[in-house]
Design a protein around this motif. Structure first.
Motif, PDB file in Angstrom:
ATOM      1  N   ARG A  60      48.283  44.119  35.636  1.00 26.01           N
ATOM      2  CA  ARG A  60      48.957  44.897  36.652  1.00 26.01           C
ATOM      3  C   ARG A  60      48.519  45.822  37.212  1.00 26.01           C
ATOM      4  O   ARG A  60      48.517  46.632  38.438  1.00 26.01           O
ATOM      5  N   LEU A  61      48.248  46.863  36.156  1.00 27.81           N
ATOM      6  CA  LEU A  61      47.942  48.365  36.516  1.00 27.81           C
ATOM      7  C   LEU A  61      46.580  48.307  37.141  1.00 27.81           C
ATOM      8  O   LEU A  61      46.350  49.133  38.239  1.00 27.81           O
ATOM      9  N   VAL A  62      45.756  47.418  36.970  1.00 25.10           N
ATOM     10  CA  VAL A  62      44.545  47.376  37.748  1.00 25.10           C
ATOM     11  C   VAL A  62      44.665  46.928  39.055  1.00 25.10           C
ATOM     12  O   VAL A  62      44.190  47.456  40.097  1.00 25.10           O
ATOM     13  N   ARG A  63      45.649  45.940  39.335  1.00 24.40           N
ATOM     14  CA  ARG A  63      45.962  45.513  40.601  1.00 24.40           C
ATOM     15  C   ARG A  63      46.732  46.775  41.418  1.00 24.40           C
ATOM     16  O   ARG A  63      46.417  47.066  42.640  1.00 24.40           O
ATOM     17  N   VAL A  64      47.412  47.608  40.800  1.00 25.93           N
ATOM     18  CA  VAL A  64      48.057  48.783  41.435  1.00 25.93           C
ATOM     19  C   VAL A  64      47.016  49.590  41.846  1.00 25.93           C
ATOM     20  O   VAL A  64      47.030  50.197  43.120  1.00 25.93           O
ATOM     21  N   ALA A  65      45.930  49.756  40.861  1.00 31.14           N
ATOM     22  CA  ALA A  65      44.845  50.741  41.467  1.00 31.14           C
ATOM     23  C   ALA A  65      44.216  50.209  42.624  1.00 31.14           C
ATOM     24  O   ALA A  65      43.598  51.149  43.556  1.00 31.14           O
ATOM     25  N   VAL A  66      43.798  48.733  42.683  1.00 29.27           N
ATOM     26  CA  VAL A  66      42.847  48.498  43.697  1.00 29.27           C
ATOM     27  C   VAL A  66      43.891  48.342  45.021  1.00 29.27           C
ATOM     28  O   VAL A  66      43.242  48.768  45.975  1.00 29.27           O
ATOM     29  N   GLU A  67      44.872  47.740  44.857  1.00 26.94           N
ATOM     30  CA  GLU A  67      45.852  47.513  45.958  1.00 26.94           C
ATOM     31  C   GLU A  67      46.613  48.648  46.901  1.00 26.94           C
ATOM     32  O   GLU A  67      46.601  48.817  47.949  1.00 26.94           O
ATOM     33  N   ARG A  68      46.860  49.612  45.753  1.00 26.86           N
ATOM     34  CA  ARG A  68      47.539  50.748  46.485  1.00 26.86           C
ATOM     35  C   ARG A  68      46.994  52.122  46.221  1.00 26.86           C
ATOM     36  O   ARG A  68      47.196  53.212  46.818  1.00 26.86           O
ATOM     37  N   LEU A  69      45.856  52.384  45.408  1.00 26.62           N
ATOM     38  CA  LEU A  69      45.291  53.757  45.410  1.00 26.62           C
ATOM     39  C   LEU A  69      43.793  53.606  45.676  1.00 26.62           C
ATOM     40  O   LEU A  69      43.203  54.548  45.616  1.00 26.62           O
ATOM     41  N   GLY A  70      43.245  52.589  46.191  1.00 25.57           N
ATOM     42  CA  GLY A  70      41.791  52.561  46.793  1.00 25.57           C
ATOM     43  C   GLY A  70      40.914  52.557  45.927  1.00 25.57           C
ATOM     44  O   GLY A  70      39.761  52.827  46.239  1.00 25.57           O
ATOM     45  N   VAL A  71      41.036  52.159  44.746  1.00 24.39           N
ATOM     46  CA  VAL A  71      39.976  52.066  43.703  1.00 24.39           C
ATOM     47  C   VAL A  71      39.141  50.664  44.131  1.00 24.39           C
ATOM     48  O   VAL A  71      39.580  49.758  44.535  1.00 24.39           O
ATOM     49  N   THR A  72      37.949  50.966  44.036  1.00 22.33           N
ATOM     50  CA  THR A  72      36.705  49.855  44.604  1.00 22.33           C
ATOM     51  C   THR A  72      36.019  49.549  43.371  1.00 22.33           C
ATOM     52  O   THR A  72      35.112  48.533  43.696  1.00 22.33           O
ATOM     53  N   ILE A  90      41.249  38.882  31.774  1.00 24.05           N
ATOM     54  CA  ILE A  90      41.834  40.253  32.357  1.00 24.05           C
ATOM     55  C   ILE A  90      40.655  40.469  33.754  1.00 24.05           C
ATOM     56  O   ILE A  90      41.038  40.785  34.681  1.00 24.05           O
ATOM     57  N   ILE A  91      39.388  39.982  33.377  1.00 24.15           N
ATOM     58  CA  ILE A  91      38.406  40.294  34.273  1.00 24.15           C
ATOM     59  C   ILE A  91      38.501  39.199  35.493  1.00 24.15           C
ATOM     60  O   ILE A  91      38.473  39.305  36.821  1.00 24.15           O
ATOM     61  N   ALA A  92      38.931  37.845  35.132  1.00 25.46           N
ATOM     62  CA  ALA A  92      39.427  36.900  36.104  1.00 25.46           C
ATOM     63  C   ALA A  92      40.245  37.420  37.011  1.00 25.46           C
ATOM     64  O   ALA A  92      40.450  37.179  38.144  1.00 25.46           O
ATOM     65  N   ALA A  93      41.297  37.935  36.569  1.00 25.67           N
ATOM     66  CA  ALA A  93      42.356  38.476  37.173  1.00 25.67           C
ATOM     67  C   ALA A  93      42.048  39.692  38.191  1.00 25.67           C
ATOM     68  O   ALA A  93      42.260  39.501  39.232  1.00 25.67           O
ATOM     69  N   ALA A  94      41.114  40.407  37.701  1.00 21.82           N
ATOM     70  CA  ALA A  94      40.645  41.523  38.503  1.00 21.82           C
ATOM     71  C   ALA A  94      39.671  41.076  39.496  1.00 21.82           C
ATOM     72  O   ALA A  94      39.750  41.551  40.959  1.00 21.82           O
ATOM     73  N   ALA A  95      39.023  39.892  39.274  1.00 19.70           N
ATOM     74  CA  ALA A  95      37.980  39.515  40.495  1.00 19.70           C
ATOM     75  C   ALA A  95      38.928  38.456  41.711  1.00 19.70           C
ATOM     76  O   ALA A  95      38.239  38.160  42.487  1.00 19.70           O
ATOM     77  N   GLU A  96      40.292  38.316  41.367  1.00 21.54           N
ATOM     78  CA  GLU A  96      41.231  37.736  42.403  1.00 21.54           C
ATOM     79  C   GLU A  96      41.542  38.889  43.481  1.00 21.54           C
ATOM     80  O   GLU A  96      42.222  38.297  44.129  1.00 21.54           O
ATOM     81  N   LEU A  97      41.410  40.078  43.109  1.00 20.39           N
ATOM     82  CA  LEU A  97      42.198  41.139  43.904  1.00 20.39           C
ATOM     83  C   LEU A  97      41.428  41.161  45.083  1.00 20.39           C
ATOM     84  O   LEU A  97      40.278  40.943  45.544  1.00 20.39           O
ATOM     85  N   SER A  98      42.264  41.538  46.342  1.00 24.43           N
ATOM     86  CA  SER A  98      41.708  41.834  47.447  1.00 24.43           C
ATOM     87  C   SER A  98      42.077  43.109  47.917  1.00 24.43           C
ATOM     88  O   SER A  98      43.347  43.579  48.054  1.00 24.43           O
ATOM     89  N   PRO A  99      40.960  44.196  48.428  1.00 28.30           N
ATOM     90  CA  PRO A  99      39.736  43.829  48.474  1.00 28.30           C
ATOM     91  C   PRO A  99      39.125  43.810  46.807  1.00 28.30           C
ATOM     92  O   PRO A  99      39.781  44.396  46.106  1.00 28.30           O
ATOM     93  N   ARG A 100      38.068  42.833  46.781  1.00 20.87           N
ATOM     94  CA  ARG A 100      37.657  42.569  45.505  1.00 20.87           C
ATOM     95  C   ARG A 100      36.780  43.750  44.940  1.00 20.87           C
ATOM     96  O   ARG A 100      36.014  44.368  45.537  1.00 20.87           O
ATOM     97  N   PRO A 101      37.094  44.400  43.743  1.00 18.86           N
ATOM     98  CA  PRO A 101      36.580  45.361  43.083  1.00 18.86           C
ATOM     99  C   PRO A 101      35.310  45.022  42.612  1.00 18.86           C
ATOM    100  O   PRO A 101      35.246  44.028  42.342  1.00 18.86           O
ATOM    101  N   THR A 102      34.190  45.928  42.535  1.00 14.87           N
ATOM    102  CA  THR A 102      32.865  45.563  41.647  1.00 14.87           C
ATOM    103  C   THR A 102      33.320  45.760  40.179  1.00 14.87           C
ATOM    104  O   THR A 102      34.229  46.698  39.962  1.00 14.87           O
ATOM    105  N   LEU A 103      33.218  44.760  39.373  1.00 10.23           N
ATOM    106  CA  LEU A 103      33.720  44.635  37.972  1.00 10.23           C
ATOM    107  C   LEU A 103      32.323  44.855  37.171  1.00 10.23           C
ATOM    108  O   LEU A 103      31.416  43.989  37.086  1.00 10.23           O
ATOM    109  N   SER A 104      32.546  45.720  36.088  1.00  9.64           N
ATOM    110  CA  SER A 104      31.507  45.965  35.186  1.00  9.64           C
ATOM    111  C   SER A 104      32.010  46.317  33.787  1.00  9.64           C
ATOM    112  O   SER A 104      33.321  46.636  33.685  1.00  9.64           O
ATOM    113  N   LEU A 105      30.971  46.103  32.713  1.00 13.11           N
ATOM    114  CA  LEU A 105      31.400  46.358  31.370  1.00 13.11           C
ATOM    115  C   LEU A 105      30.599  47.354  30.699  1.00 13.11           C
ATOM    116  O   LEU A 105      29.267  47.267  31.028  1.00 13.11           O
TER     117      LEU A 105
END
Ligand code: SAM
Length: 344
Positions: A60-72, A90-105
């Motif tokens: 949820r917090l990753v979604r807030v960051a991406v959808e509301r705060l411009g995290v890419t 957790i990664i699968a949930a982040a990969a579904e976000l729009s705009p899709r952020p780059t995901l790294s580990l």
């Protein structure tokens, strides 16, 4: 230029004109290594389970960051993030976000031989694997665990899974592995991995960091230049922590020029271009690795705050980001939490 009144914008802006778009999420403070520059051999008191965000809370917090705060860009770290049972979810949930952020580990690679494929399948784009030495005995001396073969197997699996470019992080310690700079670079170049050296920072739980003992970026570059020709890198650095060079005569498997990077956090700080915001495993926002204050999103979230309220708190936390980490300031205070609990 600084301004005292926060403009009414969604993004994570601060008083110095920086905008945070790169989120580092720590998924656990636990680790299966005990690297001497990070934690003592006996480990640390771990965060109590109930304080750790659940998988859904992290998502949820990753979604807030991406959808509301411009995290890419979202990078998962720790502690050791591969120890988190819900990592793939957790990664699968982040990969579904729009705009899709780059995901790294960022990982020590132990277990990646098993997990690289499922993580790639879940949407992970890239990995940084930490590797400070190629010598098994020295590895054990630094990390207090006999796990070098697991790390090497993890690196190879990341490459096979297409988590490219595979990056390596290395910390050099004086009198221990500081003679290995060129060997580490050769290892990386031969396999098409991208190596970054990180200057040792005052973030160890033991508070044993000593500026005079630290291997500096200048020393690392001198050691590399004794064995390789480094050319200026024409690529834009942007907010990237690493200064990079092209390694003359070498190319990556995809034909791109081979690079090496040095993250000179102490002697060549890049705070003016920092675009990072951090979330700890227990739900605290930090504006900087070296921040001495945190903003508690976990309590707000568990008390029923809606997404916009969480976003508002996150914006306020980042507005207070200091101009720099101040390691060179005589009044510098090492943060109370070590790197493993903040998320490196
Ligand atoms: N366990 C994972 C790993 O080993 O990559 C992720 C967490 S670890 C804290 C992230 C990175 O921080 C690693 O590359 C590690 O070498 C680096 N690191 C830890 N303590 C450090 C310190 N005091 N100074 C510089 N880098 C450090």
């Amino acid at each position: 230029m600084t301004t005292s009144r926060r403009p009414d914008v969604d993004a994570l802006v601060d008083r110095y004109g920086r905008v945070a778009t790169d989120l580092r999420v720590s998924l656990t403070d636990r680790c299966n290594l005990r690297c001497s520059y990070c934690m003592p051999p006996e480990g640390l008191p771990w965060l109590p389970g109930p304080q750790i965000l659940t998988d859904d809370e992290v998502a949820r917090l990753v979604r807030v960051a991406v959808e509301r705060l411009g995290v890419t860009e979202v990078r998962f770290t720790g502690g050791e993030p591969l120890l988190r049972p819900g990592l793939t979810k957790i990664i699968a949930a982040a990969a579904e976000l729009s705009p899709r952020p780059t995901l790294s580990l960022t990982t020590n690679g132990i277990g990646l031989d098993r997990l690289a494929e499922p993580l790639r399948g879940a949407g992970l784009d890239r990995v940084n694997v930490s590797l400070d030495t190629l010598d098994p005995e020295r590895f054990t001396q630094i990390a207090h665990r006999r796990r070098l073969p697991d790390v090497l197997a993890g690196l190879a699996a990341a490459e096979r899974a297409g988590l490219q470019p595979v990056k390596i992080n290395a910390v050099l310690l004086r009198g221990i592995n500081d003679g290995e700079a060129a060997a580490l670079l050769r290892f990386a170049l031969e396999r098409g991995y991208e190596l970054r050296f990180i200057e040792q920072m005052p973030l160890d739980a033991q508070h044993s960091w000593n500026r005079a003992e630290m291997v500096t970026a200048a020393e690392i570059l001198a050691a590399l230049r004794a064995a390789f020709t480094l050319l200026p890198d024409p690529a834009e650095r942007g907010g990237a922590p690493a200064e990079t060079w092209l390694v003359d005569g070498f190319a990556r498997p995809d034909g791109a020029p081979a690079r090496v990077g040095v993250i000179g956090s102490v002697t060549r700080p890049f705070c003016g271009d920092c675009d990072r915001t951090r979330l700890t495993a227990d739900g605290q926002v930090r504006a900087c690795l070296f921040a001495t204050t945190e903003s508690d999103l976990r309590t707000a979230l568990r008390d029923g705050a809606d997404d916009e309220e969480l976003a508002r708190r996150w914006r306020i936390a980042m507005w207070g980001k200091l101009a720099g980490h101040g390691i060179d300031n005589p009044a510098f205070l090492q943060p109370a939490r070590p790197m493993s609990a903040i998320g490196g």
